[in-house]
Design a protein around this motif. Structure first.
Motif, PDB file in Angstrom:
ATOM      1  N   SER A  68       0.840  -1.197   0.000  1.00 57.13           N
ATOM      2  CA  SER A  68       0.000   0.000   0.000  1.00 57.13           C
ATOM      3  C   SER A  68       0.874   1.246   0.000  1.00 57.13           C
ATOM      4  O   SER A  68       0.609   2.218  -0.725  1.00 57.13           O
ATOM      5  CB  SER A  68      -0.926   0.002   1.221  1.00 57.13           C
ATOM      6  N   ALA A  69       1.920   1.232   0.815  1.00 58.14           N
ATOM      7  CA  ALA A  69       2.821   2.382   0.903  1.00 58.14           C
ATOM      8  C   ALA A  69       3.537   2.632  -0.419  1.00 58.14           C
ATOM      9  O   ALA A  69       3.606   3.770  -0.904  1.00 58.14           O
ATOM     10  CB  ALA A  69       3.834   2.167   2.023  1.00 58.14           C
ATOM     11  N   LEU A  70       4.083   1.594  -1.018  1.00 56.21           N
ATOM     12  CA  LEU A  70       4.852   1.762  -2.247  1.00 56.21           C
ATOM     13  C   LEU A  70       3.970   2.110  -3.442  1.00 56.21           C
ATOM     14  O   LEU A  70       4.458   2.691  -4.412  1.00 56.21           O
ATOM     15  CB  LEU A  70       5.652   0.496  -2.543  1.00 56.21           C
ATOM     16  N   CYS A  71       2.680   1.769  -3.366  1.00 62.31           N
ATOM     17  CA  CYS A  71       1.770   2.033  -4.486  1.00 62.31           C
ATOM     18  C   CYS A  71       0.857   3.235  -4.248  1.00 62.31           C
ATOM     19  O   CYS A  71      -0.007   3.536  -5.083  1.00 62.31           O
ATOM     20  CB  CYS A  71       0.928   0.794  -4.789  1.00 62.31           C
ATOM     21  N   GLY A  72       1.004   3.913  -3.110  1.00 59.99           N
ATOM     22  CA  GLY A  72       0.259   5.139  -2.883  1.00 59.99           C
ATOM     23  C   GLY A  72      -1.205   4.966  -2.558  1.00 59.99           C
ATOM     24  O   GLY A  72      -2.043   5.797  -2.939  1.00 59.99           O
ATOM     25  N   ILE A  73      -1.553   3.903  -1.818  1.00 62.96           N
ATOM     26  CA  ILE A  73      -2.942   3.696  -1.402  1.00 62.96           C
ATOM     27  C   ILE A  73      -3.000   3.540   0.116  1.00 62.96           C
ATOM     28  O   ILE A  73      -1.984   3.577   0.804  1.00 62.96           O
ATOM     29  CB  ILE A  73      -3.575   2.470  -2.096  1.00 62.96           C
ATOM     30  N   THR A  74      -4.210   3.367   0.633  1.00 62.46           N
ATOM     31  CA  THR A  74      -4.444   3.236   2.066  1.00 62.46           C
ATOM     32  C   THR A  74      -4.637   1.760   2.407  1.00 62.46           C
ATOM     33  O   THR A  74      -5.352   1.052   1.696  1.00 62.46           O
ATOM     34  CB  THR A  74      -5.698   4.033   2.471  1.00 62.46           C
ATOM     35  N   GLY A  75      -4.013   1.296   3.485  1.00 60.46           N
ATOM     36  CA  GLY A  75      -4.130  -0.108   3.869  1.00 60.46           C
ATOM     37  C   GLY A  75      -4.229  -0.263   5.372  1.00 60.46           C
ATOM     38  O   GLY A  75      -3.523   0.420   6.121  1.00 60.46           O
ATOM     39  N   LEU A  76      -5.094  -1.162   5.810  1.00 57.31           N
ATOM     40  CA  LEU A  76      -5.356  -1.365   7.235  1.00 57.31           C
ATOM     41  C   LEU A  76      -4.942  -2.760   7.668  1.00 57.31           C
ATOM     42  O   LEU A  76      -5.472  -3.764   7.179  1.00 57.31           O
ATOM     43  CB  LEU A  76      -6.838  -1.158   7.536  1.00 57.31           C
ATOM     44  N   LYS A  77      -3.975  -2.829   8.597  1.00 56.59           N
ATOM     45  CA  LYS A  77      -3.636  -4.089   9.257  1.00 56.59           C
ATOM     46  C   LYS A  77      -4.493  -4.168  10.525  1.00 56.59           C
ATOM     47  O   LYS A  77      -4.368  -3.365  11.434  1.00 56.59           O
ATOM     48  CB  LYS A  77      -2.153  -4.131   9.625  1.00 56.59           C
TER      49      LYS A  77
END
Length: 420
Positions: free
Chosen positions: A151-160
């Motif tokens: 998510s970080a490298l592709c510019g999106i939001t991600g929830l663990k």
């Protein structure tokens, strides 16, 4: 609501260029009107079962693994009206962080049309599909950062998410006490909607956002140096939260992140060997070279080191719960860099998850947010970490951050991928 999707006629061209999907579903359920996820097209990582479909877990040996059940997490999306588009590429058995899969295919980061760059892993294809707007959102799994890193490298939001909060039946395991399921989307608000569906709960409203305290990890506590663009993103994020009226302060944890990363690596390897070792020993050549190396390391692990890491994990988890209070959120990088060129990555070198793996180790939850770009136009990110069960606060702070910034609204220029 999710933002508009890539035109249908561009989908195949994008997938040819980006290698996001390993297969498009043949049993797509149309979106159901007047449902929570009406109009949402969602991709699922190749480790999630969808009845009647193949879920190959990124491994050549499972390319004919057609499943007869649907994972509870996927069923909840379907029941909420989502359309499941297909399975996305991933690192083999989810055992790797850069997003490389030489056997099944390596997704390409969509932000650079000139240089082939990694997407991060192991939920690589899910991140690429969301970043390229091929889908509204995607499901990923996170054992050591496998949602947050791509998510970080592709510019999106991600929830663990907190361990066990979303059912994991029908999700192929890697290291059961570290594995978790979570959403990957364009915004914190989208992740919040998906979180409610996936947990079958309603997020409690945060009574007062200003009751939250942002603790900023001291640079001296960083396990590895970070690129200047990442440091700038952290500094800028602190300023954003200060303008929002949130109190922020520098802090150092009562443990070394590098030690936790090391111990987590030992235990993840041990658990992966327990789950998959017998299958590996039947025919090691059936697995890719990187996975063979990781399993060989796990097989040779010192039992005393494993026992010591287990004991240290209990102690570190207790320290984390005592140190980070319920109203506090830790701000730190998600990863130390932007996406490197594929041919520059050394899988035997330092892992990408130096800032993420420890969260799984101590039982926290975390949200990664797009937070800027480097001089090459590649995304960089920040990470918000909380104690178990504090997803509502993370998502509220993430939403506030994204209302004050527009990084999550940026879209890669994909003309190079679709022009014939």
């Amino acid at each position: 609501m999710p933002s508009s999707q890539t035109r249908h006629e561009d989908f195949d061209a994008l997938n040819d260029a980006l290698h996001a999907f390993v297969r498009v579903s043949t049993t797509v359920q149309p979106s159901v009107a007047e449902s929570p996820l009406q109009g949402w097209n969602i991709a699922i990582k190749d480790c999630f079962d969808l009845a009647g479909e193949i879920a190959s877990v990124g491994s050549p040996m499972f390319t004919v693994r057609r499943v007869t059940r649907t994972a509870t997490a996927v069923k909840r999306l379907l029941d909420a009206g989502a359309c499941i588009v297909g399975h996305t590429h991933m690192v083999e058995l989810a055992f790797g962080g850069w997003g490389i899969n030489a056997s099944m295919g390596t997704p390409r980061n969509p932000w650079d049309g000139r240089t082939v760059r990694v997407a991060g892993g192991s939920s690589s294809g899910s991140a690429v599909a969301v970043a390229a707007r091929m889908v509204s959102a995607a499901l990923g799994s996170d054992t050591a950062g496998s949602i947050r890193m791509p998510s970080a490298l592709c510019g999106i939001t991600g929830l663990k998410t907190t361990f066990g909060l979303i059912p994991e039946d029908g999700v192929f395991p890697l290291a059961p006490s570290y594995d978790s399921v979570g959403p990957m989307a364009q915004s914190a608000n989208d992740c919040a909607k998906l979180f409610e569906v996936l947990t079958a709960t309603c997020l409690p409203p945060l009574q007062n956002l200003h009751d939250s305290r942002v603790r900023v990890l001291e640079n001296a506590a960083f396990p590895v140096p970070v690129e200047s663009a990442v440091q700038h993103a952290i500094d800028a994020a602190v300023n954003v939260f200060n303008r929002l009226g949130l109190h922020s302060s520098k802090c150092s944890p009562p443990f070394a992140l590098a030690d936790l990363t090391r111990d987590a690596g030992i235990l993840i390897g041990a658990e992966a060997w327990t789950v998959h070792g017998a299958l590996f020993e039947l025919d090691p050549s059936a697995f890719g070279a990187d996975l063979q190396r990781r399993f060989e390391q796990a097989r040779m692990a010192d039992p005393a080191a494993i026992a010591a890491a287990r004991g240290a994990r209990v102690e570190a988890s207790e320290r984390f719960r005592s140190w980070l209070q319920a109203g506090e959120i830790l701000l730190l990088p998600t990863v130390h860099c932007s996406a490197p060129a594929l041919d520059s990555v050394d899988e035997c070198g330092s892992p990408l998850g130096q800032f993420t793996r420890w969260v799984n180790h101590v039982g926290g939850c975390a949200l990664t947010l797009p937070a800027g770009f480097d001089t090459l136009g590649m995304p960089v990110a920040i990470q918000l970490v909380g104690r178990a069960g504090t997803e509502a606060r993370l998502l509220a702070l993430g939403s506030a951050f994204q209302q004050a910034t527009d990084w999550h609204r940026r879209v890669p220029d994909l003309g190079w991928a679709t022009d014939s």
